[in-house]
Design a protein around this motif. Structure first.
Motif, mmCIF file in Angstrom:
data_model
loop_
_atom_site.group_PDB
_atom_site.id
_atom_site.type_symbol
_atom_site.label_atom_id
_atom_site.label_comp_id
_atom_site.label_asym_id
_atom_site.label_seq_id
_atom_site.Cartn_x
_atom_site.Cartn_y
_atom_site.Cartn_z
ATOM 1 N N ALA A 59 48.364 79.824 -20.478
ATOM 2 C CA ALA A 59 48.526 80.059 -21.741
ATOM 3 C C ALA A 59 48.800 78.937 -22.676
ATOM 4 O O ALA A 59 49.458 77.950 -22.375
ATOM 5 C CB ALA A 59 49.809 81.343 -21.800
ATOM 6 N N VAL A 60 48.469 79.297 -23.847
ATOM 7 C CA VAL A 60 48.883 78.267 -25.255
ATOM 8 C C VAL A 60 49.523 78.840 -26.157
ATOM 9 O O VAL A 60 48.928 79.839 -26.726
ATOM 10 C CB VAL A 60 47.406 77.416 -25.475
ATOM 11 C CG1 VAL A 60 47.882 76.715 -26.624
ATOM 12 C CG2 VAL A 60 47.127 76.546 -24.259
ATOM 13 N N VAL A 61 50.519 78.336 -26.728
ATOM 14 C CA VAL A 61 51.008 79.001 -27.964
ATOM 15 C C VAL A 61 50.654 77.784 -29.158
ATOM 16 O O VAL A 61 51.156 76.561 -28.642
ATOM 17 C CB VAL A 61 52.316 79.198 -28.073
ATOM 18 C CG1 VAL A 61 53.089 79.407 -29.469
ATOM 19 C CG2 VAL A 61 52.733 80.326 -27.155
ATOM 20 N N MET A 62 49.818 78.152 -29.928
ATOM 21 C CA MET A 62 49.566 76.991 -31.134
ATOM 22 C C MET A 62 50.736 77.030 -32.076
ATOM 23 O O MET A 62 50.792 78.176 -32.761
ATOM 24 C CB MET A 62 48.391 77.239 -31.819
ATOM 25 C CG MET A 62 47.732 76.103 -32.537
ATOM 26 S SD MET A 62 46.397 76.395 -33.737
ATOM 27 C CE MET A 62 47.060 77.113 -35.063
ATOM 28 N N ALA A 63 51.364 76.036 -32.256
ATOM 29 C CA ALA A 63 52.656 76.289 -33.185
ATOM 30 C C ALA A 63 52.355 75.609 -34.525
ATOM 31 O O ALA A 63 51.911 74.332 -34.604
ATOM 32 C CB ALA A 63 53.571 75.265 -32.600
ATOM 33 N N ALA A 64 52.240 76.406 -35.660
ATOM 34 C CA ALA A 64 52.162 76.072 -37.040
ATOM 35 C C ALA A 64 53.422 76.284 -37.703
ATOM 36 O O ALA A 64 54.337 76.969 -37.236
ATOM 37 C CB ALA A 64 51.004 77.006 -37.226
ATOM 38 N N GLY B 147 51.937 81.100 -33.222
ATOM 39 C CA GLY B 147 53.240 81.308 -33.694
ATOM 40 C C GLY B 147 53.692 80.120 -34.399
ATOM 41 O O GLY B 147 52.951 79.200 -34.841
ATOM 42 N N PHE B 148 54.995 80.565 -35.143
ATOM 43 C CA PHE B 148 55.312 79.892 -36.323
ATOM 44 C C PHE B 148 56.697 79.143 -35.931
ATOM 45 O O PHE B 148 57.404 79.722 -35.437
ATOM 46 C CB PHE B 148 55.457 80.651 -37.553
ATOM 47 C CG PHE B 148 53.966 81.485 -37.723
ATOM 48 C CD1 PHE B 148 53.182 80.698 -38.278
ATOM 49 C CD2 PHE B 148 53.855 82.778 -37.395
ATOM 50 C CE1 PHE B 148 51.626 81.459 -38.510
ATOM 51 C CE2 PHE B 148 52.665 83.187 -37.608
ATOM 52 C CZ PHE B 148 51.406 82.522 -38.213
ATOM 53 N N ASP C 31 59.823 83.044 -29.527
ATOM 54 C CA ASP C 31 59.509 84.428 -29.033
ATOM 55 C C ASP C 31 58.381 84.611 -28.227
ATOM 56 O O ASP C 31 58.331 85.138 -27.219
ATOM 57 C CB ASP C 31 59.379 85.323 -30.249
ATOM 58 C CG ASP C 31 60.910 85.531 -30.949
ATOM 59 O OD1 ASP C 31 61.965 85.219 -30.278
ATOM 60 O OD2 ASP C 31 60.736 86.253 -32.040
ATOM 61 N N LEU C 32 57.132 83.797 -28.680
ATOM 62 C CA LEU C 32 55.925 84.027 -27.979
ATOM 63 C C LEU C 32 56.162 83.422 -26.233
ATOM 64 O O LEU C 32 55.460 83.820 -25.508
ATOM 65 C CB LEU C 32 54.830 83.153 -28.490
ATOM 66 C CG LEU C 32 54.456 83.878 -29.823
ATOM 67 C CD1 LEU C 32 53.054 83.277 -30.605
ATOM 68 C CD2 LEU C 32 53.509 85.400 -29.266
ATOM 69 N N ARG D 266 58.020 85.399 -24.177
ATOM 70 C CA ARG D 266 57.368 86.735 -23.841
ATOM 71 C C ARG D 266 56.361 86.475 -22.767
ATOM 72 O O ARG D 266 56.262 87.078 -21.694
ATOM 73 C CB ARG D 266 56.701 87.258 -25.088
ATOM 74 C CG ARG D 266 56.093 88.737 -24.802
ATOM 75 C CD ARG D 266 55.599 89.314 -26.361
ATOM 76 N NE ARG D 266 56.512 88.936 -27.455
ATOM 77 C CZ ARG D 266 55.869 88.800 -28.675
ATOM 78 N NH1 ARG D 266 54.720 88.981 -28.878
ATOM 79 N NH2 ARG D 266 56.827 88.684 -29.558
ATOM 80 N N ILE D 267 55.569 85.303 -22.771
ATOM 81 C CA ILE D 267 54.534 84.896 -21.987
ATOM 82 C C ILE D 267 55.249 84.475 -20.680
ATOM 83 O O ILE D 267 54.724 84.985 -19.460
ATOM 84 C CB ILE D 267 53.793 83.620 -22.528
ATOM 85 C CG1 ILE D 267 53.043 84.326 -23.941
ATOM 86 C CG2 ILE D 267 52.673 83.290 -21.377
ATOM 87 C CD1 ILE D 267 52.342 83.190 -24.554
ATOM 88 N N ARG D 268 56.490 83.656 -20.783
ATOM 89 C CA ARG D 268 57.157 83.404 -19.457
ATOM 90 C C ARG D 268 57.791 84.543 -18.698
ATOM 91 O O ARG D 268 57.809 84.300 -17.385
ATOM 92 C CB ARG D 268 58.136 82.182 -19.856
ATOM 93 C CG ARG D 268 57.555 80.944 -20.204
ATOM 94 C CD ARG D 268 58.486 79.714 -20.141
ATOM 95 N NE ARG D 268 58.582 79.523 -18.726
ATOM 96 C CZ ARG D 268 59.347 78.466 -18.182
ATOM 97 N NH1 ARG D 268 59.720 77.583 -19.090
ATOM 98 N NH2 ARG D 268 59.512 77.979 -16.964
#
Length: 225
Positions: A117-122, A151-152, A162-163, A166-168
C-alpha cells in the motif's frame, strides 16, 4: 526584450529546504537562462520585491504542487502590489503525470514492491479546488503503483499517520510517497508516521526541473498588467 524569469516557492527556514530550492532554480536556469527566486511566506524576497526593480515582461512560475491560497490569492496580490507593467503567472506544477512518475521512482528507491500500500503525503489545503487537484495527483500515482491513499501532513484529514496506522493494523506493508517539493518541517514529520519507509521529497529531480522549464517557455497563464 528578454523576459524576467521568476521562480516562486513557499519558503522555509530549513537549510536543506532552501538548498533544494536553490538547486532547482539553478538547474532550471541551465535550460532557460537566468532565474530569480522569490518566496510567498516565511522569508524573502517576496514576489513584489523581486518585481519592483524590473520593467521587462516577467514570467512567474509557482513551484507549488496544487493551486491553493498562495497560488490563487497571495501570489497575484503581491504581483499586483509591485505595479509591474506585464507579468504572466503560470499554473502550479501539479497535478501532472511527471510528478507521479517521480514518486513512483522514489518508492522503488525505498523498497516498495507491487502489492504494498502507498500513502501519498501532501501538505494539504482548505481550498476545495486544491483538494481536487491532490485527489487527481493521487489517482495519477495509483495508475502506476495500484493502491494509493491520500493523506495530509498539515491541513485536512485523514492525516498521514492515521492512514498508515489503519493500514498497518491489517498486517499490510505501507510506504509513504512524499508529495512535497523540498525538505522541511512537513517532510520531517513523515519519518514518525510508522510506515516501512518514506520517500525523499520530489526535489531537483531532472524531470521536475524539465517540467518547470516548460512552464517558463510555454508562457501560458494569467497576465497581470
Amino acid at each position: 526584450m528578454t523576459s524576467e524569469l521568476i521562480l516562486v516557492a513557499h519558503g522555509t527556514r530549513n537549510q536543506l529546504g532552501l538548498n533544494t530550492i536553490t538547486e532547482i532554480a539553478s538547474a532550471v536556469a541551465d535550460h532557460v537562462g537566468p532565474v530569480r527566486t522569490a518566496f510567498v511566506d516565511v522569508l524573502g524576497p517576496n514576489p513584489r520585491e523581486v518585481l519592483a526593480d524590473s520593467t521587462a515582461p516577467a514570467i512567474v512560475v509557482p513551484a507549488f504542487l496544487a493551486s491553493g491560497y498562495h497560488v490563487n490569492t497571495d501570489l497575484p496580490a503581491r504581483v499586483a502590489e509591485s505595479g509591474h507593467p506585464s507579468v504572466t503567472i503560470t499554473p502550479a506544477l501539479g497535478p501532472d503525470p511527471v510528478l507521479a512518475e517521480i514518486m513512483h521512482t522514489r518508492l522503488l528507491e525505498v523498497g516498495w514492491s507491487p502489492g504494498d500500500a502507498v500513502v501519498m503525503a501532501a501538505a494539504g489545503s482548505s481550498d476545495p479546488a486544491a483538494r481536487r487537484e491532490l485527489v487527481e495527483a493521487a489517482s495519477l500515482l495509483a495508475d502506476r503503483v495500484g493502491e494509493v491513499h491520500l493523506g495530509f501532513v498539515a491541513t485536512g484529514a485523514p492525516t498521514v499517520a492515521d492512514l498508515v496506522g489503519r493500514i498497518r493494523s491489517r498486517g499490510r506493508r505501507v510506504f509513504i510517497a512524499s508529495y512535497l517539493l523540498a525538505p522541511g518541517v512537513f517532510h520531517t514529520k513523515l519519518a514518525g508516521c510508522g510506515a516501512q519507509a518514506a520517500t525523499e521529497p520530489l526535489g531537483a529531480h531532472p524531470e521536475l526541473v524539465a517540467l518547470l522549464a516548460r512552464r517558463f517557455t510555454a508562457r501560458i497563464g494569467i497576465t497581470i498588467h
